[in-house]
Design a protein around this motif. Structure first.
Motif, mmCIF file in Angstrom:
data_model
loop_
_atom_site.group_PDB
_atom_site.id
_atom_site.type_symbol
_atom_site.label_atom_id
_atom_site.label_comp_id
_atom_site.label_asym_id
_atom_site.label_seq_id
_atom_site.Cartn_x
_atom_site.Cartn_y
_atom_site.Cartn_z
ATOM 1 N N ALA A 169 0.491 -1.563 -0.363
ATOM 2 C CA ALA A 169 -0.478 0.119 0.098
ATOM 3 C C ALA A 169 0.271 1.313 -0.075
ATOM 4 O O ALA A 169 1.847 1.380 0.166
ATOM 5 C CB ALA A 169 -1.044 0.025 1.478
ATOM 6 N N LEU A 170 0.482 2.187 -0.535
ATOM 7 C CA LEU A 170 1.095 3.597 -0.250
ATOM 8 C C LEU A 170 0.539 4.307 0.596
ATOM 9 O O LEU A 170 -0.927 4.545 1.385
ATOM 10 C CB LEU A 170 0.411 4.126 -2.001
ATOM 11 C CG LEU A 170 1.392 3.814 -3.429
ATOM 12 C CD1 LEU A 170 1.132 4.213 -3.701
ATOM 13 C CD2 LEU A 170 3.011 3.517 -3.187
ATOM 14 N N ALA A 171 1.420 5.476 1.134
ATOM 15 C CA ALA A 171 0.986 6.920 1.803
ATOM 16 C C ALA A 171 1.906 7.091 1.905
ATOM 17 O O ALA A 171 3.063 7.555 1.229
ATOM 18 C CB ALA A 171 1.264 5.804 3.762
ATOM 19 N N VAL A 172 1.378 8.519 2.099
ATOM 20 C CA VAL A 172 1.913 10.227 1.780
ATOM 21 C C VAL A 172 2.263 10.536 4.089
ATOM 22 O O VAL A 172 1.942 10.961 4.887
ATOM 23 C CB VAL A 172 1.205 10.750 1.701
ATOM 24 C CG1 VAL A 172 1.817 12.719 1.419
ATOM 25 C CG2 VAL A 172 0.476 11.023 0.726
ATOM 26 N N ALA A 173 3.567 11.223 3.159
ATOM 27 C CA ALA A 173 4.417 12.017 4.706
ATOM 28 C C ALA A 173 4.857 13.088 3.792
ATOM 29 O O ALA A 173 5.327 13.805 3.393
ATOM 30 C CB ALA A 173 5.879 10.728 5.047
ATOM 31 N N SER A 213 0.623 7.507 -8.785
ATOM 32 C CA SER A 213 -0.532 7.860 -7.744
ATOM 33 C C SER A 213 -0.622 8.600 -7.755
ATOM 34 O O SER A 213 -2.454 8.952 -6.896
ATOM 35 C CB SER A 213 -0.634 6.571 -6.704
ATOM 36 O OG SER A 213 1.065 7.466 -6.016
ATOM 37 N N THR A 214 0.059 10.032 -7.985
ATOM 38 C CA THR A 214 -0.506 11.951 -7.622
ATOM 39 C C THR A 214 -1.005 12.178 -8.688
ATOM 40 O O THR A 214 -1.923 13.197 -8.508
ATOM 41 C CB THR A 214 0.831 12.316 -6.554
ATOM 42 O OG1 THR A 214 2.263 11.735 -7.792
ATOM 43 C CG2 THR A 214 1.139 11.306 -5.305
ATOM 44 N N GLY A 215 -0.635 11.956 -9.763
ATOM 45 C CA GLY A 215 -0.601 13.245 -10.804
ATOM 46 C C GLY A 215 0.151 13.481 -11.046
ATOM 47 O O GLY A 215 -0.099 14.814 -12.173
ATOM 48 N N TYR A 216 0.905 13.623 -10.104
ATOM 49 C CA TYR A 216 2.165 14.572 -10.015
ATOM 50 C C TYR A 216 3.627 14.737 -11.033
ATOM 51 O O TYR A 216 3.614 13.314 -10.303
ATOM 52 C CB TYR A 216 2.102 15.735 -8.808
ATOM 53 C CG TYR A 216 0.938 16.649 -8.160
ATOM 54 C CD1 TYR A 216 0.236 17.505 -8.709
ATOM 55 C CD2 TYR A 216 0.340 16.248 -7.227
ATOM 56 C CE1 TYR A 216 -0.899 18.001 -8.156
ATOM 57 C CE2 TYR A 216 -0.670 16.747 -6.622
ATOM 58 C CZ TYR A 216 -1.629 17.044 -7.463
ATOM 59 O OH TYR A 216 -2.189 18.083 -7.185
ATOM 60 N N VAL A 217 4.473 15.289 -10.365
ATOM 61 C CA VAL A 217 5.613 15.095 -10.846
ATOM 62 C C VAL A 217 6.465 15.023 -9.768
ATOM 63 O O VAL A 217 5.915 15.762 -9.349
ATOM 64 C CB VAL A 217 6.318 15.437 -12.161
ATOM 65 C CG1 VAL A 217 5.921 15.882 -13.262
ATOM 66 C CG2 VAL A 217 6.562 17.514 -11.789
ATOM 67 N N LEU A 218 7.908 14.414 -9.812
ATOM 68 C CA LEU A 218 8.316 14.938 -8.559
ATOM 69 C C LEU A 218 8.391 16.310 -8.355
ATOM 70 O O LEU A 218 9.548 17.118 -9.341
ATOM 71 C CB LEU A 218 9.455 13.799 -8.596
ATOM 72 C CG LEU A 218 9.259 11.958 -8.631
ATOM 73 C CD1 LEU A 218 10.464 11.580 -8.806
ATOM 74 C CD2 LEU A 218 8.875 12.329 -7.472
ATOM 75 N N LYS A 243 -4.835 12.120 -7.428
ATOM 76 C CA LYS A 243 -5.358 11.094 -7.832
ATOM 77 C C LYS A 243 -6.058 9.664 -7.166
ATOM 78 O O LYS A 243 -7.212 9.959 -6.592
ATOM 79 C CB LYS A 243 -4.346 10.461 -9.343
ATOM 80 C CG LYS A 243 -4.324 10.978 -10.528
ATOM 81 C CD LYS A 243 -3.971 9.957 -11.200
ATOM 82 C CE LYS A 243 -3.738 11.133 -13.134
ATOM 83 N NZ LYS A 243 -2.681 9.884 -14.013
ATOM 84 N N LYS A 244 -5.186 9.844 -6.221
ATOM 85 C CA LYS A 244 -5.850 8.356 -5.473
ATOM 86 C C LYS A 244 -5.060 9.158 -3.547
ATOM 87 O O LYS A 244 -4.456 9.393 -3.733
ATOM 88 C CB LYS A 244 -5.283 7.477 -5.362
ATOM 89 C CG LYS A 244 -4.990 6.785 -6.888
ATOM 90 C CD LYS A 244 -4.148 5.486 -7.206
ATOM 91 C CE LYS A 244 -4.426 4.612 -8.117
ATOM 92 N NZ LYS A 244 -3.444 3.358 -8.540
ATOM 93 N N GLY A 245 -6.689 9.095 -2.721
ATOM 94 C CA GLY A 245 -6.511 9.651 -1.724
ATOM 95 C C GLY A 245 -6.018 8.812 -0.827
ATOM 96 O O GLY A 245 -6.325 8.010 -0.634
ATOM 97 N N ALA A 272 -6.763 18.631 8.125
ATOM 98 C CA ALA A 272 -8.361 18.318 7.897
ATOM 99 C C ALA A 272 -9.939 17.918 6.949
ATOM 100 O O ALA A 272 -10.197 16.632 6.745
ATOM 101 C CB ALA A 272 -9.538 19.211 8.490
ATOM 102 N N THR A 273 -8.584 18.415 5.739
ATOM 103 C CA THR A 273 -8.962 17.986 4.164
ATOM 104 C C THR A 273 -8.320 16.609 3.679
ATOM 105 O O THR A 273 -8.786 15.872 3.007
ATOM 106 C CB THR A 273 -8.845 19.889 3.111
ATOM 107 O OG1 THR A 273 -8.676 20.444 3.837
ATOM 108 C CG2 THR A 273 -8.633 18.739 2.182
ATOM 109 N N LEU A 274 -7.281 16.436 4.432
ATOM 110 C CA LEU A 274 -6.244 15.189 3.726
ATOM 111 C C LEU A 274 -7.221 14.159 4.693
ATOM 112 O O LEU A 274 -6.837 12.675 4.985
ATOM 113 C CB LEU A 274 -5.449 15.500 4.180
ATOM 114 C CG LEU A 274 -4.277 16.177 2.948
ATOM 115 C CD1 LEU A 274 -3.403 16.566 2.961
ATOM 116 C CD2 LEU A 274 -5.585 15.758 1.507
ATOM 117 N N ASN A 275 -7.918 14.280 6.105
ATOM 118 C CA ASN A 275 -8.076 13.309 7.242
ATOM 119 C C ASN A 275 -6.907 12.669 7.156
ATOM 120 O O ASN A 275 -7.351 11.442 7.871
ATOM 121 C CB ASN A 275 -8.913 12.407 6.664
ATOM 122 C CG ASN A 275 -9.940 11.592 7.298
ATOM 123 O OD1 ASN A 275 -9.887 12.056 8.739
ATOM 124 N ND2 ASN A 275 -10.077 10.372 7.364
#
Length: 162
Positions: free
Chosen positions: A56-60, A99-104, A113-115, A150-153
């Motif tokens: 799974a992917l996650a964001v830090a 997964s994000t739709g953005y460039v590094l 793209k994916k929450g 709050a926006t990103l939970n």
């Protein structure tokens, strides 16, 4: 207009955009942003996509002058029972962009793209505002960290190493 800006507008967040000319030879996108915007590096945060040992992917989201602590991140994900795992590592660049739709260098936590499950370093919590990428290199969005969470939970946890 980037997806990040669209989300900020839709959610009526208290935000400001800051644009600068990106230098392609810059060694650190985040430190370049802090320097060119004339703010301290502890106010600018980078968005990192990590892959767990379960795939799974996650964001830090951590200050640009720090690194994410993989053990602390795995513990935070498991603690909140959002992505139980034992280990995390940096995701492959193509996986990040897909997964994000953005460039590094322009990955925003907003409008991906994916929450993805998101953890924000606790150092952001008490700041009136922080800067994160607005979805492209040379464009930052300044907003209150509590609104971002709050926006990103998202959850606040100690996930950075100095």
């Amino acid at each position: 207009m980037t997806p990040a800006i669209n989300i900020a507008k839709q959610r009526q967040l208290d935000y400001q955009l800051h644009e600068y000319t990106h230098d392609s030879s810059a060694l650190s996108y985040g430190l370049e942003a802090a320097e060119k915007l004339g703010v301290t590096a502890d106010q600018v945060f980078k968005t990192l996509v990590l892959e767990t040992d379960t795939g799974a992917l996650a964001v830090a989201i951590v200050p640009v002058e720090t690194t994410v602590n993989f053990k602390k991140m795995a513990k935070a994900l498991s603690f909140h029972k959002v992505l139980p795992c034992k280990k995390v590592q940096m995701a492959e660049p193509k996986q990040v962009e897909r997964s994000t739709g953005y460039v590094l260098g322009g990955v925003s936590p907003l409008g991906q793209k994916k929450g993805l499950v998101t953890i924000i370093d606790v150092s952001a919590k008490d700041k009136p505002t922080i800067y994160v990428s607005a979805g492209r290199r040379g464009l930052e969005i300044e907003l209150p960290p509590l609104q971002l969470a709050a926006t990103l939970n998202a959850h606040f946890e100690d996930i950075a190493d100095n």
